[in-house]
Write an enzyme that holds these catalytic residues in place. Structure first.
Site, PDB file in Angstrom:
ATOM      1  CG  ASP A   1     -11.363  -2.000  -0.571  1.00 28.85           C
ATOM      2  OD1 ASP A   1     -10.394  -2.729  -0.360  1.00 28.85           O
ATOM      3  OD2 ASP A   1     -11.360  -1.091  -1.424  1.00 28.85           O
TER       4      ASP A   1
ATOM      5  CG  ASP B   1      -1.940  -1.069   1.254  1.00 27.85           C
ATOM      6  OD1 ASP B   1      -2.080  -1.748   0.234  1.00 27.85           O
ATOM      7  OD2 ASP B   1      -2.636  -1.227   2.279  1.00 27.85           O
TER       8      ASP B   1
HETATM    9  O1  1PR Z   1     -10.741   2.834  -4.993  1.00 24.81           O
HETATM   10  O2  1PR Z   1      -9.809   2.316  -7.214  1.00 24.81           O
HETATM   11  O3  1PR Z   1      -8.919   4.205  -5.888  1.00 24.81           O
HETATM   12  O4  1PR Z   1      -8.468   1.864  -5.253  1.00 24.81           O
HETATM   13  C1  1PR Z   1      -7.923   2.098  -4.002  1.00 24.81           C
HETATM   14  C2  1PR Z   1      -7.233   0.836  -3.601  1.00 24.81           C
HETATM   15  O5  1PR Z   1      -6.496   1.137  -2.407  1.00 24.81           O
HETATM   16  C3  1PR Z   1      -8.185  -0.285  -3.290  1.00 24.81           C
HETATM   17  O6  1PR Z   1      -7.666  -1.475  -3.823  1.00 24.81           O
HETATM   18  C4  1PR Z   1      -8.191  -0.370  -1.771  1.00 24.81           C
HETATM   19  O7  1PR Z   1      -8.240  -1.714  -1.339  1.00 24.81           O
HETATM   20  C5  1PR Z   1      -6.850   0.235  -1.391  1.00 24.81           C
HETATM   21  N1  1PR Z   1      -6.904   1.010  -0.146  1.00 24.81           N
HETATM   22  C6  1PR Z   1      -7.505   2.198   0.025  1.00 24.81           C
HETATM   23  N2  1PR Z   1      -7.303   2.617   1.301  1.00 24.81           N
HETATM   24  C7  1PR Z   1      -6.583   1.695   1.921  1.00 24.81           C
HETATM   25  C8  1PR Z   1      -6.127   1.741   3.321  1.00 24.81           C
HETATM   26  O8  1PR Z   1      -5.543   0.788   3.835  1.00 24.81           O
HETATM   27  N3  1PR Z   1      -6.392   2.842   3.992  1.00 24.81           N
HETATM   28  N4  1PR Z   1      -5.624  -0.408   1.272  1.00 24.81           N
HETATM   29  C9  1PR Z   1      -6.318   0.679   1.015  1.00 24.81           C
HETATM   30  C10 1PR Z   1      -6.159  -1.578   1.235  1.00 24.81           C
HETATM   31  C11 1PR Z   1      -5.832  -3.659   1.889  1.00 24.81           C
HETATM   32  C12 1PR Z   1      -4.965  -4.673   1.353  1.00 24.81           C
HETATM   33  C13 1PR Z   1      -3.946  -5.060   2.390  1.00 24.81           C
HETATM   34  C14 1PR Z   1      -4.470  -6.377   2.863  1.00 24.81           C
HETATM   35  C15 1PR Z   1      -3.449  -7.222   3.526  1.00 24.81           C
HETATM   36  N5  1PR Z   1      -5.241  -2.397   1.745  1.00 24.81           N
HETATM   37  O9  1PR Z   1      -4.406  -4.319   0.168  1.00 24.81           O
HETATM   38  O10 1PR Z   1      -2.750  -5.058   1.783  1.00 24.81           O
HETATM   39  O11 1PR Z   1      -5.571  -6.136   3.725  1.00 24.81           O
HETATM   40  O12 1PR Z   1      -3.015  -6.639   4.692  1.00 24.81           O
HETATM   41  P1  1PR Z   1      -2.472  -7.512   5.901  1.00 24.81           P
HETATM   42  O13 1PR Z   1      -1.797  -8.693   5.328  1.00 24.81           O
HETATM   43  O14 1PR Z   1      -1.514  -6.622   6.629  1.00 24.81           O
HETATM   44  O15 1PR Z   1      -3.678  -7.864   6.728  1.00 24.81           O
HETATM   45  P2  1PR Z   1      -9.542   2.880  -5.855  1.00 24.81           P
END
Ligand code: 1PR
Length: 566
Positions: free
Chosen positions: A418, A260
């Site tokens: 999500d 991320d």
């Molecule tokens: O909506 O098309 O602009 O895409 C935004 C992208 O960014 C989406 O794929 C969304 O999942 C991601 N995203 C947005 N905000 C966050 C955040 O964390 N604040 N990250 C985010 C999402 C979730 C996973 C993470 C897993 C594994 N992150 O990608 O890597 O949950 O984590 P872990 O192994 O530590 O539990 P758009």
């Protein structure tokens, strides 16, 4: 000082061949692009990385007079390597939007995988090959897995058995490679199948030519992907080893490292990681958690054996992604060093910038592809598209999923979901698909539905993960990255109920994400669900677990994985 040797590349401009270029350059070759049929006929070695759709490729080749030149070049047994569509085009015809005639050099028809028995199509991921005969460029593959991504394939028959050098088992035994004399073609992607960079080989090559030394380079050939290209590019440098026949394999389960990425308060692009999507430290300053530099970490995970790397530009939903030049630079640098598939997501949507200039989601995605991405992942915009599709029942062809998959193929479009778990006492309380949960909720609720969100979990929508997954599959998504906000960063395991629900509902591959904390969580998700891949972030960034140990554990548990020898 000497010049690098040159390889001619046939890039007819239908898609991203940046990875092939990077791989060739990493092996010490310069690239000469084909501009006219004459360049094909004059090539010393020709690489043809076919991309896009069969019919479109044949149209371009025919219009430019290149089809005829290619046939002449190949019939004259000149050194040729076709990749993916570059293999399929050698056959008589394809059923892809067809029938469409191909170059007709190899007997047979290219057909679609049969998904009627629940086979997931596209075939995305790592398989080992069944070698049929000495193909020289594949001689060090052995049981190593190579990376495939395709929905169509050619089948072996009595008519083409002179050509077939290996097959692969997915649904049936399809043709993985052909070879006749100096003509080679592979259905898999050597440039995405891993490998070590050996820049010094360029020097060795010149020495070999000059003083005619016989040097055996097999000691370096511990890698599957780049070894294929290396053997094609440096044919005289390798001893012809006795063929070691690989075993047919099942499609390997993939382990994916996710980064991320966002700009921190100092303006630096950093890898961050949330706790249930909250990426700010629990301190007075409340700063963005900084877990490292994106290019460095991606390189490390590649060397550790990650089967794929995902970058999520997590503030892409509010910024214009093409304005984020550092992110594009991260992709460019990474694709020069990392030879497994790269996915990038965040902010893919239609956009009008401050000066009133309109960019379609396809333009945004194209820039990501040009910068080195193999797939793009769409989050918020996929939710809006699915809502609209479910409401109207009409495919407009205008959604980002439809536009991008039409041009780059379904396999290039991942939808990132999500969802948040909402417990229910009664499954009839909502109009969405519910599950009976394995662990009841805080008030003893026995059911739940999984509510989709947009903008990084900041806004709930009236659509469930199940409904979204079915809709985006119909719109043309090729894969689903399935997160779960409740589990993200908790290290307590994947949300098995959710992953089982979605991976049973769709015919495209599902990547399980969120919650991995120990090796057993990976084997659990593969044993209890039909997920094709498992993705983790926090445990890898904090070095609590290495990708190698996850793979070893899975292998010990009898789950097929790609084990990297480097
Ligand atoms: O909506 O098309 O602009 O895409 C935004 C992208 O960014 C989406 O794929 C969304 O999942 C991601 N995203 C947005 N905000 C966050 C955040 O964390 N604040 N990250 C985010 C999402 C979730 C996973 C993470 C897993 C594994 N992150 O990608 O890597 O949950 O984590 P872990 O192994 O530590 O539990 P758009």
């Amino acid at each position: 000082v000497h010049n690098n040797p040159v390889v001619t590349l046939l890039d007819y401009g239908a898609g991203n061949v940046r990875s092939v270029r990077n791989a060739i350059r990493s092996l010490g070759f310069d690239i000469k692009d084909v501009q006219s049929p004459k360049d094909i006929l004059n090539a010393e070695r020709l690489i043809f990385p076919g991309v896009g759709a069969f019919a479109a490729a044949m149209d371009v080749l025919t219009q430019k007079g290149m089809a005829e030149a290619l046939c002449t070049y190949i019939k004259n047994d000149r050194p040729f390597l076709g990749i993916c569509l570059g293999l399929q085009l050698l056959f008589e015809s394809s059923e892809e939007n067809g029938p469409v005639n191909g170059l007709g050099l190899i007997p047979g028809v290219v057909g679609r995988f049969d998904s009627s028995n629940g086979l997931r199509v596209p075939h995305i991921g790592w398989n080992a090959l069944q070698l049929m005969k000495n193909s020289e460029i594949l001689n060090t593959i052995r049981n190593n897995h190579v990376y495939f991504v395709h929905s169509y394939r050619a089948m072996p028959s009595d008519d083409n058995k002179d050509w077939v050098s290996s097959t692969c088992n997915y649904g049936d035994n399809f043709i993985a490679s052909v070879r006749r004399g100096n003509v080679h073609a592979v259905q898999f992607h050597p440039e995405k199948s891993g490998g070590t960079m050996l820049l010094f080989l360029a020097d060795l090559y010149v020495d070999i030519i000059c003083i005619n030394l016989l040097i055996t380079l097999t000691m370096n050939e511990t890698d599957a992907g780049l070894s294929v290209l290396r053997r094609f590019l440096y044919p005289k440098s390798f001893s012809t080893k006795v063929l070691e026949v690989g075993n047919a394999s099942k499609l390997a389960k993939r382990v994916i490292a996710c980064l991320d990425v966002r700009t921190n308060d100092e303006g630096d692009l950093v890898v961050t990681k949330g706790d249930q999507y909250d990426v700010r430290e629990n301190t007075k300053e409340n700063e963005v958690r900084n877990l490292g530099k994106p290019v460095d970490l991606a390189g490390k995970y590649y060397r550790d054996g990650a089967d794929e790397i995902s970058f999520l530009n997590i503030t892409g939903f509010r910024d214009f992604p093409l304005g984020d030049l550092p992110m594009l630079q991260v992709l460019r640098y990474t694709s020069e060093r990392v030879f497994v598939p790269l996915t990038v997501g965040g902010g893919i949507r239609d956009f009008t910038d401050g000066s009133g200039r309109y960019y379609s989601s396809l333009e945004v995605a194209s820039e990501y592809f040009r910068s080195g991405a193999d797939k793009v992942s769409i989050g918020s915009d996929a939710v809006y598209a699915a809502e609209e599709y479910i409401r109207s029942g009409v495919k407009t062809g205008k959604s980002s999923i439809e536009q991008i998959s039409r041009v780059y193929g379904n396999q290039a479009v991942v939808v990132s979901i999500d969802p948040r778990r909402v417990f229910l006492k009664n499954p009839d309380d909502v109009d969405f698909k519910t599950v009976r949960v394995s662990n009841p909720g805080p008030n003893g609720e026995e059911y739940a539905w999984y509510q989709c969100t947009v903008n990084g979990g900041r806004e709930d929508r009236q659509i469930g993960a199940y409904e979204l997954a079915k809709a985006v599959e119909e719109l043309g998504a090729g894969e689903i990255m399935l997160n779960c906000i409740d589990c993200d960063g908790q290290g307590k395991g994947f949300e098995i109920d959710l992953i089982r629900l979605i991976s049973d509902a769709v015919n495209i591959p599902v990547i399980a994400s969120s919650g991995a904390g120990k090796v057993e969580h990976f084997s659990e998700v593969f044993k209890k669900t039909n997920a094709s891949a498992a993705l983790a972030a926090g445990i890898f960034h904090r070095e609590e677990l290495g990708i190698g140990s996850v793979k070893k554990h899975l292998s010990n548990e009898g789950i097929e994985v790609r084990l990297t020898p480097y």
